[in-house]
Write a protein that holds these residues in place. Sequence first.
Motif, PDB file in Angstrom:
ATOM      1  N   VAL A 204       2.967   9.321   7.050  1.00 42.71           N
ATOM      2  CA  VAL A 204       3.129  10.223   5.912  1.00 42.71           C
ATOM      3  C   VAL A 204       4.419   9.907   5.159  1.00 42.71           C
ATOM      4  CG1 VAL A 204       3.545  12.622   5.246  1.00 42.71           C
ATOM      5  CG2 VAL A 204       1.699  12.074   6.837  1.00 42.71           C
ATOM      6  N   GLN A 208       4.204   8.726   1.235  1.00 46.89           N
ATOM      7  CA  GLN A 208       4.820   9.662   0.288  1.00 46.89           C
ATOM      8  C   GLN A 208       6.138   9.127  -0.262  1.00 46.89           C
ATOM      9  OE1 GLN A 208       3.333  12.128  -0.927  1.00 46.89           O
ATOM     10  NE2 GLN A 208       2.363  13.507   0.538  1.00 46.89           N
ATOM     11  N   LYS A 213       4.248   5.682  -3.181  1.00 47.06           N
ATOM     12  CA  LYS A 213       3.365   6.653  -3.836  1.00 47.06           C
ATOM     13  C   LYS A 213       3.132   6.355  -5.321  1.00 47.06           C
ATOM     14  CE  LYS A 213       2.552  11.625  -4.308  1.00 47.06           C
ATOM     15  NZ  LYS A 213       3.035  12.981  -3.937  1.00 47.06           N
ATOM     16  N   VAL A 223      -2.791  10.240  -3.352  1.00 45.74           N
ATOM     17  CA  VAL A 223      -2.203  10.272  -2.008  1.00 45.74           C
ATOM     18  C   VAL A 223      -2.579  11.598  -1.344  1.00 45.74           C
ATOM     19  CG1 VAL A 223      -0.052  10.314  -0.687  1.00 45.74           C
ATOM     20  CG2 VAL A 223      -0.327   8.720  -2.598  1.00 45.74           C
ATOM     21  N   ALA A 225      -2.421  12.195   2.683  1.00 49.50           N
ATOM     22  CA  ALA A 225      -1.460  12.385   3.778  1.00 49.50           C
ATOM     23  C   ALA A 225      -1.639  13.725   4.489  1.00 49.50           C
ATOM     24  CB  ALA A 225      -0.030  12.237   3.245  1.00 49.50           C
TER      25      ALA A 225
END
Length: 254
Positions: A204, A208, A213, A223, A225
Amino acid sequence: AGGSIGVETVVKALPDGYTLLFGNDGPVAVNPSLYKNVVYDPVRDLAAITQLTSSQLLLVVHPSAPFRSINELIAAARAQPSKYTFASSGSGNASHLAGELLGTLTGIRLVHVPYKGAAPALLDVMGGQVHLLFNNLLSALPQVKAGKLVAIATTGARRSAATPEVPTVIESGVQDYEVALWAGILAPAGTPKQIIEMLHAALVAIVQGADVKPKLIAQGVEVVANRPGEFSRHVALEVEKWAKVVRASGAKVD
């Protein structure tokens, strides 16, 4: 084998966190019902870590096609069954099953024309040999902007940021229609929870991150996640959904 060999390799690996699957909707959710010799059950044999991304398809038609919306397409297909054709980049993939799902939910009959790849399928729709195509946004959108194709719908649950002016199939009145191409990380079933949590946190943070991203978003990719439990439920729903479409349409691989 459409990715099945890779999934089988991970399913049989030691559940120690060192062998992971970068999986997507095809081999994980579709192949178990599409291929006769698939030996894994994705819900039973894999441990979900996180769904990294999601993207949708763009339904495009040749400018000469007699419809400019999903409703007009449905009306035309009902008036003249089996007249209208849709291309795909190969039997059993997302561009094929997207058309089959539309037919299953609306009762219309569109004739599937499989190609060996997305490029020749797109070229023949641009040339007017085939009426329509469910294609990824990145390659279809430049042809729409050039006036060589007309975009009539997107396949996600909500409109794409790349094409905010184009309605979704759901908005056009076809309830429960959603085709989202997803990618995520999974591990062999039995992988300890603490390892799953450690991998989840790391993945993650990467997806991110400020250096990752924005690049994904620029490619028309959302995205996600999400948590392991959320991804696990999503996989189970996708397996059930595409099994129904494969059965109802009689879809087969070449």
